[in-house]
Write a protein that holds these residues in place. Structure first.
Motif, mmCIF file in Angstrom:
data_model
loop_
_atom_site.group_PDB
_atom_site.id
_atom_site.type_symbol
_atom_site.label_atom_id
_atom_site.label_comp_id
_atom_site.label_asym_id
_atom_site.label_seq_id
_atom_site.Cartn_x
_atom_site.Cartn_y
_atom_site.Cartn_z
ATOM 1 N N UNK A 83 -1.514 1.089 9.765
ATOM 2 C CA UNK A 83 -2.093 1.257 8.435
ATOM 3 C C UNK A 83 -1.655 0.048 7.639
ATOM 4 N N UNK A 84 -2.568 -0.528 6.850
ATOM 5 C CA UNK A 84 -2.223 -1.724 6.089
ATOM 6 C C UNK A 84 -2.586 -1.551 4.618
ATOM 7 N N UNK A 85 -1.882 -2.286 3.790
ATOM 8 C CA UNK A 85 -2.147 -2.326 2.360
ATOM 9 C C UNK A 85 -3.257 -3.345 2.150
ATOM 10 N N UNK A 86 -4.384 -2.909 1.625
ATOM 11 C CA UNK A 86 -5.538 -3.805 1.466
ATOM 12 C C UNK A 86 -5.344 -4.820 0.355
ATOM 13 N N UNK A 87 -4.314 -4.652 -0.449
ATOM 14 C CA UNK A 87 -4.057 -5.597 -1.537
ATOM 15 C C UNK A 87 -3.278 -6.816 -1.057
ATOM 16 N N UNK A 88 -2.741 -6.766 0.145
ATOM 17 C CA UNK A 88 -1.962 -7.896 0.659
ATOM 18 C C UNK A 88 -2.810 -8.710 1.620
ATOM 19 N N UNK A 89 -2.371 -9.935 1.857
ATOM 20 C CA UNK A 89 -3.038 -10.772 2.846
ATOM 21 C C UNK A 89 -2.733 -10.212 4.220
ATOM 22 N N UNK A 90 -3.730 -10.182 5.072
ATOM 23 C CA UNK A 90 -3.529 -9.579 6.382
ATOM 24 C C UNK A 90 -4.279 -10.365 7.439
#
Length: 92
Positions: A83-90
């Motif tokens: 699961x990732x935070x969509x507000x960060x660069x990924x």
């Protein structure tokens, strides 16, 4: 189709839940969990529901405004990657 949670997917899922416990209410936690459950049900019916990501073989689904799920299909099983935070660069 069977859904398999990786160690990382479990860790990142609970990291989101922990954050919600610290900063939000039970309503937001229940909403997040319901959104994840609904998404997993939809993916189990249509494994190509979410678009393929930049990394070959992974698919990325938006859960809500702040969270996304990355998964892949391995041996006819849905493998939850993270699961990732969509507000960060990924990289996904």
């Amino acid at each position: 189709m069977e859904i398999v949670w990786s160690k990382t997917s479990l860790e990142t899922f609970f990291k989101v839940v922990d954050y919600l416990f610290e900063h939000w209410t039970l309503t937001e936690i229940e909403s997040f969990e319901k959104n994840v459950d609904d998404l997993l049900e939809k993916i189990s019916v249509n494994i190509e529901l979410c678009p393929q990501s930049k990394i070959f073989g992974y698919r990325k689904c938006i859960i809500d405004n702040q969270n996304a799920l990355v998964y892949s299909i391995i041996n006819n099983k849905i493998s939850l990657v993270t699961f990732i935070d969509t507000r960060s660069q990924s990289i996904y």
